[in-house]
Design a protein around this motif. Structure first.
Motif, PDB file in Angstrom:
ATOM      1  N   GLN A 168       0.695  -1.206  -0.057  1.00  0.00           N
ATOM      2  CA  GLN A 168      -0.102   0.154  -0.077  1.00  0.00           C
ATOM      3  C   GLN A 168       0.909   1.246   0.187  1.00  0.00           C
ATOM      4  OE1 GLN A 168      -2.247  -0.740   3.408  1.00  0.00           O
ATOM      5  NE2 GLN A 168      -4.123  -1.888   2.401  1.00  0.00           N
ATOM      6  N   HIS A 294      -2.117 -12.784  -9.552  1.00  0.00           N
ATOM      7  CA  HIS A 294      -3.330 -12.194  -9.455  1.00  0.00           C
ATOM      8  C   HIS A 294      -4.297 -12.563 -10.644  1.00  0.00           C
ATOM      9  CE1 HIS A 294      -2.640 -10.061  -5.821  1.00  0.00           C
ATOM     10  NE2 HIS A 294      -1.743  -9.167  -6.385  1.00  0.00           N
ATOM     11  N   ARG A 325      -9.102  -6.663  -3.877  1.00  0.00           N
ATOM     12  CA  ARG A 325      -8.789  -5.334  -4.473  1.00  0.00           C
ATOM     13  C   ARG A 325      -7.247  -5.116  -4.986  1.00  0.00           C
ATOM     14  NH1 ARG A 325     -10.769  -3.689   0.808  1.00  0.00           N
ATOM     15  NH2 ARG A 325     -12.876  -2.753   0.336  1.00  0.00           N
ATOM     16  N   GLY A 326      -6.361  -6.055  -4.555  1.00  0.00           N
ATOM     17  CA  GLY A 326      -5.010  -6.159  -5.089  1.00  0.00           C
ATOM     18  C   GLY A 326      -4.991  -6.863  -6.511  1.00  0.00           C
ATOM     19  N   LYS A 329      -6.830  -4.169  -9.258  1.00  0.00           N
ATOM     20  CA  LYS A 329      -5.810  -2.930  -9.991  1.00  0.00           C
ATOM     21  C   LYS A 329      -5.209  -3.430 -11.300  1.00  0.00           C
ATOM     22  CE  LYS A 329      -4.571  -1.128  -5.672  1.00  0.00           C
ATOM     23  NZ  LYS A 329      -4.889   0.310  -5.619  1.00  0.00           N
ATOM     24  N   HIS A 330      -5.397  -4.924 -11.459  1.00  0.00           N
ATOM     25  CA  HIS A 330      -4.858  -5.472 -12.930  1.00  0.00           C
ATOM     26  C   HIS A 330      -5.589  -5.479 -13.756  1.00  0.00           C
ATOM     27  CE1 HIS A 330      -1.014  -6.647 -11.215  1.00  0.00           C
ATOM     28  NE2 HIS A 330      -1.577  -6.412  -9.999  1.00  0.00           N
ATOM     29  N   ASP A 331      -6.575  -4.158 -13.893  1.00  0.00           N
ATOM     30  CA  ASP A 331      -7.780  -4.264 -15.050  1.00  0.00           C
ATOM     31  C   ASP A 331      -7.533  -3.439 -16.260  1.00  0.00           C
ATOM     32  OD1 ASP A 331      -7.545  -1.621 -14.093  1.00  0.00           O
ATOM     33  OD2 ASP A 331      -9.833  -1.322 -13.475  1.00  0.00           O
ATOM     34  N   HIS A 332      -6.349  -3.184 -16.527  1.00  0.00           N
ATOM     35  CA  HIS A 332      -5.995  -2.471 -17.620  1.00  0.00           C
ATOM     36  C   HIS A 332      -6.137  -3.216 -19.101  1.00  0.00           C
ATOM     37  CE1 HIS A 332      -2.030  -4.403 -16.515  1.00  0.00           C
ATOM     38  NE2 HIS A 332      -1.965  -4.341 -17.894  1.00  0.00           N
ATOM     39  N   SER A 344      -2.281  -8.090 -16.913  1.00  0.00           N
ATOM     40  CA  SER A 344      -3.738  -7.681 -17.354  1.00  0.00           C
ATOM     41  C   SER A 344      -4.813  -8.789 -17.192  1.00  0.00           C
ATOM     42  CB  SER A 344      -3.676  -7.025 -18.637  1.00  0.00           C
ATOM     43  OG  SER A 344      -5.217  -7.001 -19.184  1.00  0.00           O
TER      44      SER A 344
END
Length: 478
Positions: A168, A294, A325-326, A329-332, A344
Motif C-alpha cells: 500500500q 493475481h 482489491r489487489g 488493480k490489474h484491470d488495464h 492484465s
C-alpha cells in the motif's frame, strides 16, 4: 542436538528491544545460525528439491527474454570474474554478478514461485545468490539445503508481517524482501556467526528497495528487482564476513525496516511465531501460467467453464471478473508489451477463452495481435468483491461470469488458484511444467538431465547441464 524454536542468542538478554517490540534481528540471526540438517522434516528437504527445480525452470526460459539478455550483455562488457556460471550460457562472472543476471532471468517471464501471504517471489531472489555462492565456494548439497530453508523462512515471514502495508506504500514486496532472502541464505553458506548474521540482516534493510510504479507503464524494471536483491544480499553477507557491522535492530528498530517500509504497521510478533516448528516455505506456490499471480484464479475459472460447458470464445459477449482489491488493480486493457499482458486480467481472461493452454505462446507477440483477444479483452470488466476481499491474502479467489450471445450466463468461483499449497501441483505436474516450458528452449534430453539433477540435488550435474553455448538454446516464444 535439539533446535530451539526461535534460536535466540541469550548473550544480550540484558539489552531489551526498544519499547516492547520483539528483538527480531537477533532472534532471526540466532535461528539461522542454529539451523541443522538433522532438524529439518523430510517434507522440508523435499520442498527444497522442488524449489531448485522450479527455479531452474524459470531461469532457463527467462534467460531468453530481451531484458535478461540485455542485463547479461551489459555485465559481460563491464565486469570480469569467473567464480560462478550463468544459466543458459558459457559465460562466468563474479558470484554477485552471476546472481544479478540469473535473478533477473528467473523473474523474466513471470513463471517463478511465490508466497501469497506476503505477495512475494522468494525463489528468484534467494536461489540465484545461493547457487552462485555455492558454486564459488564448492558447497555441498546439505549446505545448500540449509541455505535455502533459511532464506525462505526469514524472507517469507518478513513479507507476511509487512503485507499489505508495504504494498500500500508503493513498494514491490519482492524487491524489498528479497535482499533478506539472499543475505541470510549466503550467510548460512558462509558459516557466519550469530553476530555476523545480525549484521547481515541489519545491513540488508539498507539495501532493500523496489517500487511498484513499474505497473503504470509495464516497465521492465520489475524483472530486475530479484536480480538486484540476489546480488545485494550476497554482497551484504560478504561484507559482514569482512567485519562491516549492521544495526542490531535493523528490522524492528525506531528507524528500521518495518518502520520505513510498512509505516510501523507490520505485525512484528508474527515473524517468530512457529519459527523452527512450522515452515513457511511449505506454503509457497508454483505458477502454472506465465503471468502475475493475481491473474491465475480468473484463468482457472475460465478454463473450468470451458471444460465443463464446452463454451467457445466466439459465444462470449461480456465477462465480469470479481476479485480482491489487489487483483482488481490489474484491470488495464492495454497490452502492447509482454509485461502489460502478463499484468492484465482482461488480457489473461481473453487468452484463456481463445487458447486451450495458457502458456508462453498465449502471451507472445502473435497472441497479443490476435483480433479475437482484442475483442474479448475490451468486453472484460473487473470488480471488487467484498466477500472475496474478506478472505485475502489467505486466498486469492476470483469469480468469473461469462455472458453468451444466446442470453445464457455461466459463473465459476475459483476459491484458490492452482498451484497453492491447498490446490497444489504435485511432483509429476511440476516436472511436466518444466518440460512444457523448457523443452522448446533447450531440448528434451537436456531438460531431462536438469530435472534428474535437481531432484537428486546433484549440484555439479546442475552446473554442468545448465552451461550452454548460444547454439544450444532457442528463444522462448514471447
Amino acid at each position: 542436538m535439539t533446535q530451539r524454536p526461535i534460536g535466540l542468542d541469550h548473550s544480550n538478554d540484558d539489552q531489551p528491544a526498544t519499547d516492547s517490540r520483539p528483538a527480531l534481528t537477533a532472534a532471526l540471526a540466532g535461528w539461522v545460525h542454529s539451523l541443522e540438517i538433522e532438524n529439518l522434516p523430510p517434507a522440508v528437504i523435499h520442498q527444497v528439491k522442488r524449489v531448485v527445480l522450479d527455479y531452474h525452470c524459470a531461469v532457463i526460459a527467462g534467460c531468453t527474454a530481451p531484458t535478461s539478455r540485455a542485463v547479461q550483455n551489459y555485465f559481460a562488457q563491464t565486469e570480469s570474474g569467473s567464480a560462478a556460471g550463468v544459466v543458459g550460457s558459457e559465460q562466468r562472472f563474479a558470484a554477485h554478478t552471476a546472481a544479478f543476471i540469473n535473478g533477473t532471468a528467473a523473474h523474466g517471464l513471470e513463471i517463478d514461485d511465490g508466497y501469497t501471504p506476503g505477495s512475494y517471489h522468494p525463489g528468484a531472489c534467494a536461489m540465484p545468490a545461493i547457487m552462485a555462492q555455492a558454486q564459488a565456494s564448492k558447497s555441498s548439497a546439505q549446505e545448500v539445503t540449509l541455505a535455502v530453508v533459511a532464506a525462505y523462512e526469514v524472507s517469507c515471514r518478513l513479507a507476511r508481517a509487512g503485507h499489505p502495508h508495504t504494498w500500500q506504500n508503493g513498494f514491490h514486496n519482492t524487491g524489498i524482501n528479497g535482499v533478506f532472502a539472499s543475505a541470510v541464505g549466503v550467510g548460512k553458506l558462509l558459516g557466519l556467526s550469530v553476530e555476523e548474521l545480525s549484521w547481515t540482516l541489519g545491513m540488508a534493510g539498507s539495501f532493500s528497495s523496489g517500487l511498484f510504479e513499474f505497473l503504470a507503464q509495464g516497465s521492465e524494471t520489475k524483472r530486475i528487482h530479484p536480480g538486484k536483491s540476489a546480488r545485494d544480499g550476497l554482497i551484504v553477507a560478504q561484507l559482514a564476513r569482512a567485519g562491516i557491522d549492521g544495526p542490531l535492530t535493523g528490522i524492528e528498530g525506531d528507524n528500521g525496516y518495518f518502520k520505513a517500509y510498512a509505516g510501523g504497521k507490520a505485525d512484528l510478533n508474527s515473524v517468530l511465531q512457529g519459527l523452527g516448528t512450522t515452515y513457511e516455505m511449505l506454503n509457497t506456490y508454483v505458477k502454472p501460467y506465465p503471468c502475475c499471480r493475481h491473474l491465475h484464479a480468473p484463468i482457472d475459472a475460465v478454463l473450468a467453464m470451458k471444460s465443463q460447458s464446452s463454451v467457445e470464445a466466439g459465444e462470449v459477449v461480456r465477462v465480469v471478473v470479481q476479485t480482491h482489491r489487489g487483483a482488481a488493480k490489474h484491470d488495464h486493457q492495454h497490452y502492447d508489451g509482454l509485461l502489460d499482458a502478463q499484468m492484465s486480467i482482461p488480457y489473461a481472461v481473453a487468452a484463456a477463452l481463445v487458447y486451450d493452454q495458457v502458456d508462453l505462446m498465449a502471451f507472445g507477440s502473435q497472441a497479443r495481435a490476435n483480433p479475437e483477444i482484442a475483442r474479448l479483452a475490451t468486453s472484460v470488466s473487473v470488480e471488487v468483491s467484498e466477500t472475496i476481499q474478506a478472505v485475502y491474502p489467505a486466498k486469492r479467489s476470483a469469480s468469473v461470469t461469462l455472458e453468451l450471445r444466446d442470453g445464457r450466463c455461466l459463473t465459476h468461483l475459483q476459491p484458490q488458484p492452482y498451484g497453492e499449497p491447498d490446490n497444489p501441483l504435485d511432483d509429476a505436474a511440476l516436472t511436466q511444467k518444466f518440460h512444457a516450458i523448457c523443452d522448446p528452449v533447450v531440448g528434451h534430453e537436456r531438460s531431462l538431465a536438469i530435472v534428474q539433477a535437481c531432484w537428486s540435488l546433484d549440484l555439479d550435474a546442475i552446473y554442468q547441464s545448465c552451461t550452454m553455448s548460444a547454439q544450444e538454446i532457442s528463444d522462448a516464444v514471447i
